[in-house]
Design an enzyme around this catalytic site. Structure first.
Site, PDB file in Angstrom:
ATOM      1  N   ARG A   1      15.780   1.793  -1.405  1.00 25.77           N
ATOM      2  CA  ARG A   1      14.794   2.598  -1.981  1.00 25.77           C
ATOM      3  C   ARG A   1      13.533   1.871  -2.251  1.00 25.77           C
ATOM      4  O   ARG A   1      12.288   2.406  -1.801  1.00 25.77           O
ATOM      5  CB  ARG A   1      15.142   3.116  -3.190  1.00 25.77           C
ATOM      6  CG  ARG A   1      14.108   4.409  -3.836  1.00 25.77           C
ATOM      7  CD  ARG A   1      14.650   4.772  -5.066  1.00 25.77           C
ATOM      8  NE  ARG A   1      14.566   4.164  -6.096  1.00 25.77           N
ATOM      9  CZ  ARG A   1      15.346   4.567  -7.427  1.00 25.77           C
ATOM     10  NH1 ARG A   1      15.700   5.705  -7.422  1.00 25.77           N
ATOM     11  NH2 ARG A   1      15.292   3.489  -8.180  1.00 25.77           N
TER      12      ARG A   1
ATOM     13  N   LYS B   1       8.955   5.094  -5.611  1.00 27.74           N
ATOM     14  CA  LYS B   1       8.915   4.559  -6.783  1.00 27.74           C
ATOM     15  C   LYS B   1       7.559   3.590  -6.663  1.00 27.74           C
ATOM     16  O   LYS B   1       7.548   2.677  -6.826  1.00 27.74           O
ATOM     17  CB  LYS B   1       9.904   3.568  -7.302  1.00 27.74           C
ATOM     18  CG  LYS B   1      10.050   3.537  -8.744  1.00 27.74           C
ATOM     19  CD  LYS B   1      11.529   3.425  -9.060  1.00 27.74           C
ATOM     20  CE  LYS B   1      11.911   3.297 -10.377  1.00 27.74           C
ATOM     21  NZ  LYS B   1      11.444   4.292 -11.404  1.00 27.74           N
TER      22      LYS B   1
ATOM     23  N   GLU C   1      11.388  17.042 -12.175  1.00 29.61           N
ATOM     24  CA  GLU C   1      12.065  15.797 -12.824  1.00 29.61           C
ATOM     25  C   GLU C   1      11.211  15.744 -14.124  1.00 29.61           C
ATOM     26  O   GLU C   1      10.179  16.357 -14.299  1.00 29.61           O
ATOM     27  CB  GLU C   1      12.424  14.813 -12.028  1.00 29.61           C
ATOM     28  CG  GLU C   1      11.075  14.265 -11.300  1.00 29.61           C
ATOM     29  CD  GLU C   1      11.336  12.858 -10.806  1.00 29.61           C
ATOM     30  OE1 GLU C   1      12.365  12.258 -10.882  1.00 29.61           O
ATOM     31  OE2 GLU C   1      10.724  12.704  -9.516  1.00 29.61           O
TER      32      GLU C   1
HETATM   33  N1  PLP Z   1      12.858   9.798 -11.522  1.00 33.70           N
HETATM   34  C1  PLP Z   1      11.870   9.028 -12.020  1.00 33.70           C
HETATM   35  C2  PLP Z   1      10.558   9.456 -12.025  1.00 33.70           C
HETATM   36  C3  PLP Z   1      12.364   7.782 -12.447  1.00 33.70           C
HETATM   37  O1  PLP Z   1      11.200   6.884 -12.969  1.00 33.70           O
HETATM   38  C4  PLP Z   1      13.542   7.185 -12.377  1.00 33.70           C
HETATM   39  C5  PLP Z   1      13.749   6.020 -12.824  1.00 33.70           C
HETATM   40  O2  PLP Z   1      14.002   4.952 -12.248  1.00 33.70           O
HETATM   41  C6  PLP Z   1      14.627   8.252 -12.102  1.00 33.70           C
HETATM   42  C7  PLP Z   1      14.116   9.304 -11.817  1.00 33.70           C
HETATM   43  C8  PLP Z   1      15.986   7.886 -11.979  1.00 33.70           C
HETATM   44  O3  PLP Z   1      16.252   6.922 -10.884  1.00 33.70           O
HETATM   45  P1  PLP Z   1      17.549   6.014 -10.911  1.00 33.70           P
HETATM   46  O4  PLP Z   1      18.699   6.762 -11.171  1.00 33.70           O
HETATM   47  O5  PLP Z   1      17.443   5.565  -9.564  1.00 33.70           O
HETATM   48  O6  PLP Z   1      17.036   4.822 -11.968  1.00 33.70           O
HETATM   49  C1  COI Z   2      14.155   3.420 -14.623  1.00 30.31           C
HETATM   50  O1  COI Z   2      14.959   4.192 -14.944  1.00 30.31           O
HETATM   51  O2  COI Z   2      14.458   2.549 -14.151  1.00 30.31           O
HETATM   52  C2  COI Z   2      12.682   3.660 -14.637  1.00 30.31           C
HETATM   53  O3  COI Z   2      12.141   3.134 -13.753  1.00 30.31           O
HETATM   54  C3  COI Z   2      12.223   4.699 -15.488  1.00 30.31           C
HETATM   55  C4  COI Z   2      10.971   3.890 -16.103  1.00 30.31           C
HETATM   56  C5  COI Z   2      10.387   5.415 -16.945  1.00 30.31           C
HETATM   57  C6  COI Z   2      11.387   3.040 -17.192  1.00 30.31           C
END
Ligand code: PLP
Ligand code: COI
Length: 337
Positions: free
Chosen positions: A82, A184, A220
């Protein structure tokens, strides 16, 4: 190895400076060898591209201590992939996947004393990130970049631990069609700060964003994907090109199908369906699975079971896989020895 003397069970989601971080610099078209350092500060130009034009991307992942006492990371290969997608969209050089995994490995190993013990409920949150570091004043990408990884021990993301959250449907948008919502990048979070402060001031835990093109679909929250459970126990996860492809959500979809025999629908979810679901939760690395108790859409209130039967099963199975009490699918766990 002796663990640090920390009250692990009472940690919140905050920054604690640990002993080592990984740093690699990109210059003249190539990454250097990379190294661990004890220096937690960064010195760069006052005109660095990251400071002027927010050219920065990041990842979030966790290291755990399993019941057997091993230190493990959950699906770091997906974070590496990612981050590559994020870098490509932001005109930043790719940090190769094998090097990303090695950087995570080195950072966790060097900070083993900071990985919270099994059963504490805490974990070592890892923050890989990259930014444009040389002086840029006309709008264009940087030529020099820095990739870093640090770790910080954390507890639950939401204050008060696992409890039913209250969200509001946001009036501000998070991501535009054909914008950057699917990567991200720091910029996605900068623009959410105004809104999260206002949400907190009004007593909400998070903002629930809808699609900015039609404002009819659920997207989200500022820091996690959302999932729903129908009254007949189906898992429903919103599909959208403008949300972050959460690794937790993708893992939960597989867990629901293969471990829990649940039916799963990945589809567009209408704002007008909010009243149809029995359970709802936020999912992400930081959020893990945080149960939702209420969503408020401009005076209309929808209530959910909080830690309901299905959300609880998903939570227990996922965290069991992460902490080594439930066998993981092939390739999901990186052991740090
Ligand atoms: N959506 C957003 C905006 C986020 O910042 C995060 C955190 O990483 C997620 C979703 C969840 O992603 P992940 O499950 O890969 O941590
Ligand atoms: C994560 O879950 O790793 C994120 O980056 C979310 C953040 C809002 C702490």
């Amino acid at each position: 190895m002796e663990k640090k003397n920390i009250d692990w069970s009472n940690l919140g989601f905050g920054y604690v400076q640990t002993d080592y971080r990984y740093v690699s610099n990109y210059k003249d078209g190539a990454w250097d060898a990379g190294t661990l350092t004890t220096d937690a500060t960064i010195t760069m130009s006052e005109c660095a591209c990251v400071l002027q034009y927010a050219q920065t991307v990041f990842e979030g992942m966790k290291a755990y201590t399993t019941e057997e006492g091993k230190t493990v990371c959950f699906r770091p290969d997906l974070n590496a992939e990612r981050m590559i997608q994020s870098c490509q969209r932001m005109k930043m050089p790719v940090f190769p996947k094998e090097r990303f995994l090695d950087a995570i490995y080195q950072t966790v190993k060097a900070n083993a004393a900071w990985v919270p013990p099994f059963g504490s409920g805490a974990s070592l949150y890892l923050r890989p990130y990259m930014f444009g570091s040389d002086a840029i004043i006309g709008v264009k990408p940087a030529n020099e970049f820095q990739f870093r990884v640090f770790g910080t021990p954390v507890g639950p993301y939401f204050k008060g631990g696992v409890r039913p959250l209250t969200l509001r449907v946001s009036d501000l948008d998070r991501a535009a069609p054909r914008g950057t919502g699917h990567i991200k990048a720091g910029l996605n979070y900068a623009m959410s700060l105004y809104n999260i402060v206002e949400a907190h001031e009004q007593g909400y835990d998070e903002n629930l964003y809808v699609d900015s093109a039609t404002r009819t679909h659920i997207e989200e929250t500022g820091g996690a994907n959302i999932l729903f459970v129908t009254k007949d126990g189906k898992l429903v996860v919103p599909k959208s090109d403008t949300i972050l492809p959460s690794i937790t959500r993708r893992s939960l979809v597989q867990v629901a199908k293969d471990y829990l025999n649940l039916e799963v629908e990945e589809r567009v979810v209408g704002v007008d369906e909010l009243g149809d679901f029995a359970e709802a939760g936020l999912c992400g690395t930081a959020a893990v699975i945080s149960p939702i108790g209420k969503i408020v859409d401009h005076g209309k209130e929808y209530t959910y079971a909080g830690m309901g039967t299905v959300v609880e099963k998903l939570y227990k199975t996922l965290t069991g896989i992460q902490m080594g009490t439930i066998p993981a699918p092939e390739g999901w766990i990186m052991v740090i020895e």
